[in-house]
Design an enzyme around this catalytic site. Structure first.
Site, PDB file in Angstrom:
ATOM      1  N   ARG A 153      60.492  44.733  25.899  1.00  0.00           N
ATOM      2  CA  ARG A 153      61.933  44.413  25.801  1.00  0.00           C
ATOM      3  C   ARG A 153      62.781  45.688  25.659  1.00  0.00           C
ATOM      4  O   ARG A 153      63.769  45.712  24.930  1.00  0.00           O
ATOM      5  CB  ARG A 153      62.225  43.476  24.617  1.00  0.00           C
ATOM      6  CG  ARG A 153      61.395  42.219  24.573  1.00  0.00           C
ATOM      7  CD  ARG A 153      61.806  41.188  25.613  1.00  0.00           C
ATOM      8  NE  ARG A 153      61.149  39.936  25.364  1.00  0.00           N
ATOM      9  CZ  ARG A 153      59.972  39.571  25.910  1.00  0.00           C
ATOM     10  NH1 ARG A 153      59.337  40.372  26.763  1.00  0.00           N
ATOM     11  NH2 ARG A 153      59.448  38.401  25.628  1.00  0.00           N
TER      12      ARG A 153
ATOM     13  N   SER B 288      65.994  34.537  22.040  1.00  0.00           N
ATOM     14  CA  SER B 288      65.379  35.164  20.859  1.00  0.00           C
ATOM     15  C   SER B 288      66.337  36.201  20.297  1.00  0.00           C
ATOM     16  O   SER B 288      66.740  37.114  21.016  1.00  0.00           O
ATOM     17  CB  SER B 288      64.082  35.862  21.242  1.00  0.00           C
ATOM     18  OG  SER B 288      63.234  34.965  21.904  1.00  0.00           O
TER      19      SER B 288
ATOM     20  N   GLU C  90      66.992  41.906  19.291  1.00  0.00           N
ATOM     21  CA  GLU C  90      66.844  41.986  20.752  1.00  0.00           C
ATOM     22  C   GLU C  90      68.224  41.862  21.403  1.00  0.00           C
ATOM     23  O   GLU C  90      68.518  42.481  22.422  1.00  0.00           O
ATOM     24  CB  GLU C  90      65.923  40.854  21.223  1.00  0.00           C
ATOM     25  CG  GLU C  90      65.684  40.878  22.713  1.00  0.00           C
ATOM     26  CD  GLU C  90      64.722  39.801  23.170  1.00  0.00           C
ATOM     27  OE1 GLU C  90      63.609  39.711  22.622  1.00  0.00           O
ATOM     28  OE2 GLU C  90      65.084  39.058  24.089  1.00  0.00           O
TER      29      GLU C  90
HETATM   30  P1  FAD Z   1      74.379  40.245  29.420  1.00  0.00           P
HETATM   31  O1  FAD Z   1      74.219  39.440  28.203  1.00  0.00           O
HETATM   32  O2  FAD Z   1      75.611  40.081  30.219  1.00  0.00           O
HETATM   33  O3  FAD Z   1      74.183  41.780  29.062  1.00  0.00           O
HETATM   34  C1  FAD Z   1      73.116  42.201  28.251  1.00  0.00           C
HETATM   35  C2  FAD Z   1      73.209  43.727  28.081  1.00  0.00           C
HETATM   36  O4  FAD Z   1      72.984  44.375  29.326  1.00  0.00           O
HETATM   37  C3  FAD Z   1      74.615  44.171  27.634  1.00  0.00           C
HETATM   38  O5  FAD Z   1      74.472  45.256  26.755  1.00  0.00           O
HETATM   39  C4  FAD Z   1      75.295  44.597  28.922  1.00  0.00           C
HETATM   40  O6  FAD Z   1      76.271  45.599  28.734  1.00  0.00           O
HETATM   41  C5  FAD Z   1      74.126  45.142  29.723  1.00  0.00           C
HETATM   42  N1  FAD Z   1      74.292  44.917  31.173  1.00  0.00           N
HETATM   43  C6  FAD Z   1      74.383  43.713  31.805  1.00  0.00           C
HETATM   44  N2  FAD Z   1      74.460  43.910  33.133  1.00  0.00           N
HETATM   45  C7  FAD Z   1      74.427  45.238  33.341  1.00  0.00           C
HETATM   46  C8  FAD Z   1      74.495  46.062  34.506  1.00  0.00           C
HETATM   47  N3  FAD Z   1      74.606  45.558  35.742  1.00  0.00           N
HETATM   48  N4  FAD Z   1      74.459  47.415  34.338  1.00  0.00           N
HETATM   49  C9  FAD Z   1      74.350  47.959  33.120  1.00  0.00           C
HETATM   50  N5  FAD Z   1      74.302  47.238  31.970  1.00  0.00           N
HETATM   51  C10 FAD Z   1      74.327  45.893  32.101  1.00  0.00           C
HETATM   52  N6  FAD Z   1      65.145  37.263  27.843  1.00  0.00           N
HETATM   53  C11 FAD Z   1      63.866  37.560  28.167  1.00  0.00           C
HETATM   54  O7  FAD Z   1      63.523  38.741  28.335  1.00  0.00           O
HETATM   55  N7  FAD Z   1      62.933  36.576  28.310  1.00  0.00           N
HETATM   56  C12 FAD Z   1      63.237  35.275  28.152  1.00  0.00           C
HETATM   57  O8  FAD Z   1      62.364  34.427  28.311  1.00  0.00           O
HETATM   58  C13 FAD Z   1      64.572  34.926  27.798  1.00  0.00           C
HETATM   59  N8  FAD Z   1      64.918  33.634  27.580  1.00  0.00           N
HETATM   60  C14 FAD Z   1      66.184  33.330  27.206  1.00  0.00           C
HETATM   61  C15 FAD Z   1      66.504  31.986  26.971  1.00  0.00           C
HETATM   62  C16 FAD Z   1      67.795  31.636  26.599  1.00  0.00           C
HETATM   63  C17 FAD Z   1      68.135  30.176  26.356  1.00  0.00           C
HETATM   64  C18 FAD Z   1      68.788  32.631  26.482  1.00  0.00           C
HETATM   65  C19 FAD Z   1      70.199  32.263  26.137  1.00  0.00           C
HETATM   66  C20 FAD Z   1      68.476  33.966  26.702  1.00  0.00           C
HETATM   67  C21 FAD Z   1      67.162  34.330  27.062  1.00  0.00           C
HETATM   68  N9  FAD Z   1      66.785  35.667  27.283  1.00  0.00           N
HETATM   69  C22 FAD Z   1      65.511  35.976  27.649  1.00  0.00           C
HETATM   70  C23 FAD Z   1      67.762  36.747  27.105  1.00  0.00           C
HETATM   71  C24 FAD Z   1      68.629  37.013  28.375  1.00  0.00           C
HETATM   72  O9  FAD Z   1      68.710  35.886  29.169  1.00  0.00           O
HETATM   73  C25 FAD Z   1      68.097  38.168  29.213  1.00  0.00           C
HETATM   74  O10 FAD Z   1      67.996  39.339  28.446  1.00  0.00           O
HETATM   75  C26 FAD Z   1      68.968  38.443  30.444  1.00  0.00           C
HETATM   76  O11 FAD Z   1      68.368  39.431  31.255  1.00  0.00           O
HETATM   77  C27 FAD Z   1      70.392  38.882  30.084  1.00  0.00           C
HETATM   78  O12 FAD Z   1      71.150  38.882  31.286  1.00  0.00           O
HETATM   79  P2  FAD Z   1      72.726  38.789  31.268  1.00  0.00           P
HETATM   80  O13 FAD Z   1      73.189  39.036  32.667  1.00  0.00           O
HETATM   81  O14 FAD Z   1      73.175  37.541  30.642  1.00  0.00           O
HETATM   82  O15 FAD Z   1      73.089  40.037  30.358  1.00  0.00           O
HETATM   83  P1  NAP Z   2      55.532  30.648  22.115  1.00  0.00           P
HETATM   84  O1  NAP Z   2      54.765  30.269  23.328  1.00  0.00           O
HETATM   85  O2  NAP Z   2      55.811  29.631  21.055  1.00  0.00           O
HETATM   86  O3  NAP Z   2      54.853  31.919  21.428  1.00  0.00           O
HETATM   87  C1  NAP Z   2      55.436  32.522  20.269  1.00  0.00           C
HETATM   88  C2  NAP Z   2      55.357  34.026  20.423  1.00  0.00           C
HETATM   89  O4  NAP Z   2      53.997  34.386  20.480  1.00  0.00           O
HETATM   90  C3  NAP Z   2      56.026  34.496  21.678  1.00  0.00           C
HETATM   91  O5  NAP Z   2      57.151  35.209  21.297  1.00  0.00           O
HETATM   92  C4  NAP Z   2      54.995  35.324  22.408  1.00  0.00           C
HETATM   93  O6  NAP Z   2      55.317  36.693  22.544  1.00  0.00           O
HETATM   94  C5  NAP Z   2      53.755  35.265  21.552  1.00  0.00           C
HETATM   95  N1  NAP Z   2      52.630  34.763  22.366  1.00  0.00           N
HETATM   96  C6  NAP Z   2      52.311  33.476  22.634  1.00  0.00           C
HETATM   97  N2  NAP Z   2      51.180  33.425  23.371  1.00  0.00           N
HETATM   98  C7  NAP Z   2      50.797  34.702  23.567  1.00  0.00           C
HETATM   99  C8  NAP Z   2      49.703  35.294  24.252  1.00  0.00           C
HETATM  100  N3  NAP Z   2      48.777  34.563  24.867  1.00  0.00           N
HETATM  101  N4  NAP Z   2      49.629  36.644  24.284  1.00  0.00           N
HETATM  102  C9  NAP Z   2      50.560  37.398  23.695  1.00  0.00           C
HETATM  103  N5  NAP Z   2      51.611  36.890  23.022  1.00  0.00           N
HETATM  104  C10 NAP Z   2      51.729  35.561  22.954  1.00  0.00           C
HETATM  105  O7  NAP Z   2      56.924  31.295  22.571  1.00  0.00           O
HETATM  106  P2  NAP Z   2      58.266  30.616  23.038  1.00  0.00           P
HETATM  107  O8  NAP Z   2      59.296  30.954  22.030  1.00  0.00           O
HETATM  108  O9  NAP Z   2      58.045  29.195  23.460  1.00  0.00           O
HETATM  109  O10 NAP Z   2      58.568  31.493  24.331  1.00  0.00           O
HETATM  110  C11 NAP Z   2      57.731  31.417  25.467  1.00  0.00           C
HETATM  111  C12 NAP Z   2      57.925  32.682  26.301  1.00  0.00           C
HETATM  112  O11 NAP Z   2      59.292  32.779  26.715  1.00  0.00           O
HETATM  113  C13 NAP Z   2      57.612  33.951  25.508  1.00  0.00           C
HETATM  114  O12 NAP Z   2      57.027  34.876  26.389  1.00  0.00           O
HETATM  115  C14 NAP Z   2      58.976  34.429  25.061  1.00  0.00           C
HETATM  116  O13 NAP Z   2      59.056  35.843  24.952  1.00  0.00           O
HETATM  117  C15 NAP Z   2      59.880  33.953  26.202  1.00  0.00           C
HETATM  118  N6  NAP Z   2      61.223  33.673  25.678  1.00  0.00           N
HETATM  119  C16 NAP Z   2      62.035  34.734  25.449  1.00  0.00           C
HETATM  120  C17 NAP Z   2      63.310  34.546  24.964  1.00  0.00           C
HETATM  121  C18 NAP Z   2      64.224  35.722  24.774  1.00  0.00           C
HETATM  122  O14 NAP Z   2      65.407  35.530  24.553  1.00  0.00           O
HETATM  123  N7  NAP Z   2      63.719  36.927  24.853  1.00  0.00           N
HETATM  124  C19 NAP Z   2      63.774  33.272  24.701  1.00  0.00           C
HETATM  125  C20 NAP Z   2      62.900  32.207  24.919  1.00  0.00           C
HETATM  126  C21 NAP Z   2      61.623  32.413  25.415  1.00  0.00           C
HETATM  127  P3  NAP Z   2      56.231  37.316  23.714  1.00  0.00           P
HETATM  128  O15 NAP Z   2      57.614  36.975  23.324  1.00  0.00           O
HETATM  129  O16 NAP Z   2      55.925  38.755  23.597  1.00  0.00           O
HETATM  130  O17 NAP Z   2      55.827  36.727  25.019  1.00  0.00           O
END
Ligand code: FAD
Ligand code: NAP
Length: 337
Positions: free
Chosen positions: A164, A238, A333
């Site tokens: 991340r 998250s 994050e």
């Molecule tokens: P924004 O929120 O608009 O921006 C995020 C940051 O990036 C800000 O600091 C902004 O200034 C910067 N930025 C945006 N665009 C640019 C650009 N073109 N150039 C330079 N800087 C920029 N993330 C995960 O990694 N895995 C997941 O599974 C995941 N699941 C999610 C589920 C939900 C329900 C929600 C709400 C979020 C989730 N996220 C997840 C977080 C998020 O969706 C991601 O990080 C996504 O990539 C953010 O994109 P955005 O365009 O909305 O960014």
């Molecule tokens: P989950 O499956 O309930 O698991 C909980 C956590 O354990 C996750 O954060 C995941 O880490 C870790 N995990 C589970 N299985 C794993 C494996 N086999 N090996 C290594 N790590 C493992 O998680 P969840 O909340 O439902 O999310 C599912 C996936 O979607 C995850 O990968 C999570 O990162 C992603 N997600 C991200 C966001 C976001 O905003 N970043 C929001 C929702 C979901 P990791 O997070 O490192 O994968």
């Protein structure tokens, strides 16, 4: 270009926080962006880039200029026996890109289905889910320096991707606007279904002949059943990263909490931040119109009219409590604006 003043951002962030940008503009092309950056009115104005607003928490009215990236386009720029290389405009919606890839059998992003936001933000934190990270399919990106308008190409190693993390969240924070992202997608899929509930969901779906379309659908089904939809409850996914601790730190925690959820992480141990927060009693915690989600302790939520500073305050309390109870430092994050 239509530059707005005192612009309401509530509908442009998934937390649904009401706050105003001093100036706001949408850019649709590199040419427009160059024009904007050379406009003497904005030369010394602080600038922030907005994509889908799904990874920000706005805690104030935003001084300066918010640039909403709307640069579109998906193009196959190279193809060989093993792969296709796609160049994608930063303003494309990530999940729509995934849908296009799945439809065309371009493999590699199916596990990243239904992540909200735009393509341009995906490299910012090297988006990841269900055992796959963006860096695995990443080829390069083009980003414009907000200071001088020069476009730079960044290769995978230039981006310094981590868990991340990328160079754009660290050394180059606030310096570039990502304009396009190029991905290399494979013709011979390496199915990744061992993570979480994917295998179980594929079996529930009755899948026999596995395809990337099935994996994408399984991930969509799981996400819909587990995660709050920002259209219904404000959230940014998250809120904290899963902390990585040393084996010694892990053993110390495990001796007090034998059920701690953990995974190996390159010689260290990744702890599930959601488990720590749940264990500390925060899951479902509610204050006025905000709190910790009932089903997902890692997701902070805005039930209505909360301010960003309320949610930031709650995040700080949780962070301090986790530190006190487990000796673990949670890192946000979400990007706080
Ligand atoms: P924004 O929120 O608009 O921006 C995020 C940051 O990036 C800000 O600091 C902004 O200034 C910067 N930025 C945006 N665009 C640019 C650009 N073109 N150039 C330079 N800087 C920029 N993330 C995960 O990694 N895995 C997941 O599974 C995941 N699941 C999610 C589920 C939900 C329900 C929600 C709400 C979020 C989730 N996220 C997840 C977080 C998020 O969706 C991601 O990080 C996504 O990539 C953010 O994109 P955005 O365009 O909305 O960014
Ligand atoms: P989950 O499956 O309930 O698991 C909980 C956590 O354990 C996750 O954060 C995941 O880490 C870790 N995990 C589970 N299985 C794993 C494996 N086999 N090996 C290594 N790590 C493992 O998680 P969840 O909340 O439902 O999310 C599912 C996936 O979607 C995850 O990968 C999570 O990162 C992603 N997600 C991200 C966001 C976001 O905003 N970043 C929001 C929702 C979901 P990791 O997070 O490192 O994968």
């Amino acid at each position: 270009m239509d530059i707005r003043n005192d612009f309401e951002l509530k509908s442009l962030n998934t937390f649904g926080i009401s706050a105003r940008a001093e100036h706001f503009v949408q850019v649709h092309s590199l040419a427009q962006l160059s024009e904007l950056l050379s406009d003497s009115r904005f030369k010394n104005t602080p600038k922030r880039i907005l994509g889908g607003g799904s990874n920000i928490l706005i805690t104030q009215n935003i001084p300066g200029l918010v640039i909403h990236n709307q640069i579109k386009g998906i193009e196959v720029v190279d193809e060989d026996e093993e792969s296709w290389t796609l160049k994608i405009g930063a303003g494309e919606v990530w999940h729509e890109l995934v849908t296009t890839c799945v439809h065309n059998n371009f493999a590699g992003v199916e596990n990243l289905s239904l992540i909200p936001g735009y393509v341009g933000a995906a490299p910012m934190q090297n988006i990841g889910a269900y055992g796959v990270e963006l860096k695995e399919v990443f080829h390069s990106l083009e980003a414009m320096d907000l200071e001088d308008g020069v476009v730079h190409t960044f290769t995978k190693s230039d981006c310094e991707f981590g868990y991340r993390e990328s160079v754009f969240k660290n050394r180059f924070k606030g310096q570039f606007i990502i304009c396009s992202v190029s991905l290399k997608l494979t013709k011979s899929p390496d199915y990744n279904i061992s993570y979480g509930a994917i295998e179980q969901e594929l079996s529930n779906m009755g899948v026999q002949d596995l395809s990337i379309a099935h994996i994408s659908q399984a991930v969509i089904n799981i996400r819909r059943s587990k995660l709050p939809d920002p259209k219904e409850i404000g959230n940014a996914g998250s809120f904290f990263k899963n902390p990585i601790v040393t084996e010694a730190q892990f053993q110390a925690i495990k001796s007090n909490f034998p059920n701690v959820v953990s995974y190996p992480a390159n010689g260290n141990i990744k702890l599930a931040a959601g488990w720590l927060i749940d264990q500390a009693g925060w899951k479902g915690h509610t204050e006025q119109s905000f709190g910790v989600h009932k089903k997902q302790a890692l997701v902070l939520v805005n039930y209505g009219e909360a301010q960003g500073s309320n949610i930031k305050g709650l995040a700080d309390e949780i962070k301090a409590d986790i530190n006190q109870k487990f000796g673990v430092d949670l890192e946000m994050e979400v990007n706080v604006w």
